[in-house]
Design a protein around this motif. Structure first.
Motif, PDB file in Angstrom:
ATOM      1  N   PHE A  82       0.799  -1.147   0.012  1.00 22.35           N
ATOM      2  CA  PHE A  82       0.011  -0.104  -0.028  1.00 22.35           C
ATOM      3  C   PHE A  82       0.774   1.258  -0.043  1.00 22.35           C
ATOM      4  CE2 PHE A  82      -3.634  -2.828   1.751  1.00 22.35           C
ATOM      5  CZ  PHE A  82      -4.186  -2.483   0.766  1.00 22.35           C
ATOM      6  N   ASP A  83       1.913   1.329   0.673  1.00 18.74           N
ATOM      7  CA  ASP A  83       2.621   2.428   0.902  1.00 18.74           C
ATOM      8  C   ASP A  83       3.480   2.708  -0.621  1.00 18.74           C
ATOM      9  OD1 ASP A  83       2.422   3.440   3.219  1.00 18.74           O
ATOM     10  OD2 ASP A  83       3.885   2.011   4.105  1.00 18.74           O
ATOM     11  N   ASN A  84       3.900   1.684  -1.181  1.00 19.54           N
ATOM     12  CA  ASN A  84       4.318   1.560  -2.706  1.00 19.54           C
ATOM     13  C   ASN A  84       3.540   2.213  -3.551  1.00 19.54           C
ATOM     14  OD1 ASN A  84       6.760   0.792  -1.894  1.00 19.54           O
ATOM     15  ND2 ASN A  84       6.423  -1.466  -2.481  1.00 19.54           N
ATOM     16  N   LEU A  85       1.955   1.902  -3.527  1.00 23.59           N
ATOM     17  CA  LEU A  85       1.020   2.548  -4.291  1.00 23.59           C
ATOM     18  C   LEU A  85       0.657   3.828  -3.652  1.00 23.59           C
ATOM     19  CD1 LEU A  85      -1.648  -0.757  -4.361  1.00 23.59           C
ATOM     20  CD2 LEU A  85       0.083   0.274  -6.399  1.00 23.59           C
ATOM     21  N   GLY A  86       1.204   4.299  -2.840  1.00 27.12           N
ATOM     22  CA  GLY A  86       0.980   5.815  -2.239  1.00 27.12           C
ATOM     23  C   GLY A  86      -0.302   5.708  -1.462  1.00 27.12           C
ATOM     24  N   ILE A  87      -0.887   4.808  -0.815  1.00 30.08           N
ATOM     25  CA  ILE A  87      -2.059   4.939  -0.258  1.00 30.08           C
ATOM     26  C   ILE A  87      -2.034   4.273   1.240  1.00 30.08           C
ATOM     27  CG2 ILE A  87      -3.473   5.172  -2.188  1.00 30.08           C
ATOM     28  CD1 ILE A  87      -3.890   2.016  -1.926  1.00 30.08           C
ATOM     29  N   GLY A  88      -0.745   3.946   1.583  1.00 30.57           N
ATOM     30  CA  GLY A  88      -0.311   3.509   3.180  1.00 30.57           C
ATOM     31  C   GLY A  88      -0.509   4.524   4.197  1.00 30.57           C
ATOM     32  N   GLU A  89      -0.407   4.126   5.382  1.00 37.72           N
ATOM     33  CA  GLU A  89      -0.248   4.789   6.509  1.00 37.72           C
ATOM     34  C   GLU A  89       0.909   5.946   6.461  1.00 37.72           C
ATOM     35  OE1 GLU A  89      -1.265   4.784  11.328  1.00 37.72           O
ATOM     36  OE2 GLU A  89      -0.573   3.047  10.439  1.00 37.72           O
ATOM     37  N   GLU A  90       2.077   5.211   6.081  1.00 37.98           N
ATOM     38  CA  GLU A  90       3.239   6.271   5.939  1.00 37.98           C
ATOM     39  C   GLU A  90       3.156   7.280   4.918  1.00 37.98           C
ATOM     40  OE1 GLU A  90       7.787   4.876   4.967  1.00 37.98           O
ATOM     41  OE2 GLU A  90       6.678   3.631   6.059  1.00 37.98           O
ATOM     42  N   THR A  91       2.460   6.847   3.949  1.00 45.73           N
ATOM     43  CA  THR A  91       2.172   7.809   2.879  1.00 45.73           C
ATOM     44  C   THR A  91       1.109   8.879   3.496  1.00 45.73           C
ATOM     45  OG1 THR A  91       2.678   6.362   1.051  1.00 45.73           O
ATOM     46  CG2 THR A  91       1.259   8.397   0.533  1.00 45.73           C
TER      47      THR A  91
END
Length: 163
Positions: free
Chosen positions: A9-18
């Motif tokens: 999800f972070d790699n997709l730009g939709i995770g919590e880190e993002t």
């Protein structure tokens, strides 16, 4: 350590880190480190002010340490300090946050805590274990004491010069 799904999800730009990085960018917070537990350390001042839409920090924002000042000013609809850092190395100022009723969640360790013009502040609970060098040095104590009931006051600094 992040799971494969979180990493995906972070790699997709939709995770919590993002989400955290986007929020920090929106509020112009720079020089930060995102810790493994997703708390945030900042080597700079954090200033959030004059925002009528700011009610609380998003669930995914939790500051850990701010090496500088941490200022929440004229956030007229702020209702909670949840998400504030645990440690502020300089001044923590919480001012003119007129819907704030208590200081729960404020930094546990800071050099100076300026708290003023928070007209609905009702209690000082949970403050006795905090390591704050200069307590409430701008709080209107006479007004605060006149509006608080004795059973609501858990801690009043003993330093007369702090007021």
């Amino acid at each position: 350590m992040k799971s494969l799904m979180e990493d995906f999800f972070d790699n997709l730009g939709i995770g919590e880190e993002t989400q955290i990085r986007d929020w920090l960018r929106e509020y112009n917070i720079k020089n930060y480190t995102l810790n493994n537990d997703l708390t945030i350390d900042v080597d700079d001042n954090v200033i959030i002010q004059f925002d009528d839409t700011f009610i609380q920090f998003p669930e995914y924002i939790q500051f850990n340490k701010v090496n500088g000042d941490f200022i929440l000013e004229s956030l007229f609809n702020l209702r909670t300090l949840k998400g504030c850092p645990k440690i502020v190395t300089r001044i923590c100022e919480i001012s003119n946050c007129t819907k704030l009723k208590n200081l729960d969640g404020c930094p546990e360790n800071c050099y100076t805590l300026n708290c003023y013009d928070n007209n609905n502040l009702k209690t000082l609970t949970n403050m006795s274990n905090y390591d704050i060098k200069n307590y409430f040095n701008s709080i209107p104590v006479d007004r605060l004491l006149s509006t608080l009931k004795d059973d609501n006051i858990c801690f009043i600094p003993s330093k007369a010069d702090a007021f």
